[in-house]
Design a protein around this motif. Structure first.
Motif, PDB file in Angstrom:
ATOM      1  N   ILE A  27       0.862  -1.177   0.000  1.00 49.53           N
ATOM      2  CA  ILE A  27       0.000   0.000   0.000  1.00 49.53           C
ATOM      3  C   ILE A  27       0.901   1.230   0.000  1.00 49.53           C
ATOM      4  O   ILE A  27       1.878   1.291   0.746  1.00 49.53           O
ATOM      5  CB  ILE A  27      -0.925   0.013   1.238  1.00 49.53           C
ATOM      6  CG1 ILE A  27      -1.832  -1.209   1.218  1.00 49.53           C
ATOM      7  CG2 ILE A  27      -1.747   1.293   1.283  1.00 49.53           C
ATOM      8  CD1 ILE A  27      -2.646  -1.388   2.486  1.00 49.53           C
ATOM      9  N   SER A  28       0.573   2.215  -0.850  1.00 48.99           N
ATOM     10  CA  SER A  28       1.381   3.440  -0.931  1.00 48.99           C
ATOM     11  C   SER A  28       0.491   4.644  -1.203  1.00 48.99           C
ATOM     12  O   SER A  28      -0.663   4.506  -1.602  1.00 48.99           O
ATOM     13  CB  SER A  28       2.435   3.304  -2.035  1.00 48.99           C
ATOM     14  OG  SER A  28       1.814   3.108  -3.291  1.00 48.99           O
ATOM     15  N   GLU A  29       1.056   5.815  -0.977  1.00 45.61           N
ATOM     16  CA  GLU A  29       0.323   7.054  -1.243  1.00 45.61           C
ATOM     17  C   GLU A  29       0.440   7.486  -2.704  1.00 45.61           C
ATOM     18  O   GLU A  29      -0.358   8.280  -3.175  1.00 45.61           O
ATOM     19  CB  GLU A  29       0.821   8.166  -0.323  1.00 45.61           C
ATOM     20  CG  GLU A  29       0.505   7.910   1.134  1.00 45.61           C
ATOM     21  CD  GLU A  29       1.041   9.000   2.057  1.00 45.61           C
ATOM     22  OE1 GLU A  29       1.758   9.908   1.595  1.00 45.61           O
ATOM     23  OE2 GLU A  29       0.724   8.933   3.253  1.00 45.61           O
ATOM     24  N   GLU A  30       1.435   6.970  -3.407  1.00 49.66           N
ATOM     25  CA  GLU A  30       1.661   7.299  -4.810  1.00 49.66           C
ATOM     26  C   GLU A  30       1.553   6.027  -5.651  1.00 49.66           C
ATOM     27  O   GLU A  30       1.879   4.941  -5.178  1.00 49.66           O
ATOM     28  CB  GLU A  30       3.057   7.913  -4.996  1.00 49.66           C
ATOM     29  CG  GLU A  30       3.278   9.200  -4.220  1.00 49.66           C
ATOM     30  CD  GLU A  30       2.412  10.347  -4.700  1.00 49.66           C
ATOM     31  OE1 GLU A  30       2.109  10.407  -5.922  1.00 49.66           O
ATOM     32  OE2 GLU A  30       2.013  11.178  -3.873  1.00 49.66           O
ATOM     33  N   PRO A  31       1.143   6.143  -6.925  1.00 49.74           N
ATOM     34  CA  PRO A  31       1.096   4.954  -7.778  1.00 49.74           C
ATOM     35  C   PRO A  31       2.502   4.434  -8.079  1.00 49.74           C
ATOM     36  O   PRO A  31       3.474   5.191  -8.051  1.00 49.74           O
ATOM     37  CB  PRO A  31       0.406   5.457  -9.047  1.00 49.74           C
ATOM     38  CG  PRO A  31       0.611   6.923  -9.049  1.00 49.74           C
ATOM     39  CD  PRO A  31       0.703   7.350  -7.607  1.00 49.74           C
ATOM     40  N   VAL A  32       2.599   3.141  -8.336  1.00 49.53           N
ATOM     41  CA  VAL A  32       3.864   2.482  -8.666  1.00 49.53           C
ATOM     42  C   VAL A  32       3.785   2.023 -10.120  1.00 49.53           C
ATOM     43  O   VAL A  32       2.781   1.444 -10.541  1.00 49.53           O
ATOM     44  CB  VAL A  32       4.097   1.267  -7.735  1.00 49.53           C
ATOM     45  CG1 VAL A  32       5.334   0.493  -8.157  1.00 49.53           C
ATOM     46  CG2 VAL A  32       4.206   1.720  -6.287  1.00 49.53           C
ATOM     47  N   SER A  33       4.824   2.281 -10.888  1.00 48.14           N
ATOM     48  CA  SER A  33       4.858   1.842 -12.284  1.00 48.14           C
ATOM     49  C   SER A  33       4.961   0.324 -12.368  1.00 48.14           C
ATOM     50  O   SER A  33       5.740  -0.287 -11.639  1.00 48.14           O
ATOM     51  CB  SER A  33       6.054   2.457 -13.008  1.00 48.14           C
ATOM     52  OG  SER A  33       5.946   3.855 -13.052  1.00 48.14           O
ATOM     53  N   SER A  34       4.194  -0.274 -13.255  1.00 46.30           N
ATOM     54  CA  SER A  34       4.274  -1.717 -13.488  1.00 46.30           C
ATOM     55  C   SER A  34       5.485  -2.021 -14.358  1.00 46.30           C
ATOM     56  O   SER A  34       5.932  -1.184 -15.134  1.00 46.30           O
ATOM     57  CB  SER A  34       3.009  -2.214 -14.182  1.00 46.30           C
ATOM     58  OG  SER A  34       1.894  -2.008 -13.362  1.00 46.30           O
ATOM     59  N   GLY A  35       6.014  -3.239 -14.218  1.00 45.66           N
ATOM     60  CA  GLY A  35       7.112  -3.674 -15.064  1.00 45.66           C
ATOM     61  C   GLY A  35       8.486  -3.179 -14.635  1.00 45.66           C
ATOM     62  O   GLY A  35       9.415  -3.191 -15.424  1.00 45.66           O
ATOM     63  N   LYS A  36       8.623  -2.755 -13.384  1.00 46.40           N
ATOM     64  CA  LYS A  36       9.908  -2.256 -12.889  1.00 46.40           C
ATOM     65  C   LYS A  36      10.431  -3.150 -11.774  1.00 46.40           C
ATOM     66  O   LYS A  36       9.669  -3.787 -11.064  1.00 46.40           O
ATOM     67  CB  LYS A  36       9.752  -0.831 -12.365  1.00 46.40           C
ATOM     68  CG  LYS A  36       9.271   0.140 -13.417  1.00 46.40           C
ATOM     69  CD  LYS A  36      10.019   1.398 -13.352  1.00 46.40           C
ATOM     70  CE  LYS A  36       9.549   2.262 -14.515  1.00 46.40           C
ATOM     71  NZ  LYS A  36      10.333   3.375 -14.750  1.00 46.40           N
ATOM     72  N   ASP A  37      11.752  -3.164 -11.625  1.00 41.68           N
ATOM     73  CA  ASP A  37      12.397  -3.918 -10.555  1.00 41.68           C
ATOM     74  C   ASP A  37      12.671  -3.004  -9.362  1.00 41.68           C
ATOM     75  O   ASP A  37      13.043  -1.835  -9.553  1.00 41.68           O
ATOM     76  CB  ASP A  37      13.714  -4.530 -11.038  1.00 41.68           C
ATOM     77  CG  ASP A  37      13.491  -5.613 -12.076  1.00 41.68           C
ATOM     78  OD1 ASP A  37      12.404  -6.231 -12.070  1.00 41.68           O
ATOM     79  OD2 ASP A  37      14.403  -5.852 -12.881  1.00 41.68           O
TER      80      ASP A  37
END
Length: 77
Positions: free
Chosen positions: A3-13
């Motif tokens: 869970i985070s306050e900002e979106p996370v990019s998909s496809g990243k390490d």
């Protein structure tokens, strides 16, 4: 899932370090690498949830995660 306050990019390490709620299997934290698979708004619109696939993790950390889930995870009826 995270869970985070900002979106996370998909496809990243990512490299993660997780502080444990208590000493578990003699450890206070674990470290591992994971690949982001998806991200979406949480039920609470102020947050995002994202899913990962663990890429690199030691056997000791797997044992610690298993103990963490057994101690704090949701139990089915």
């Amino acid at each position: 899932m995270m869970i985070s306050e900002e979106p996370v990019s998909s496809g990243k390490d990512f490299s993660f370090r997780m502080q444990l709620p208590d000493t578990i299997t003699g450890r206070e934290e674990i470290q591992f690498n994971a690949h982001s698979l998806w991200c979406k708004k949480d039920f609470n619109p102020d947050f995002y949830v994202s899913g990962y696939r663990i890429k690199e993790i030691s056997l000791q950390e797997v044992k610690t995660i298993t103990a963490l889930i057994n101690a704090y995870g949701f139990k089915s009826l």
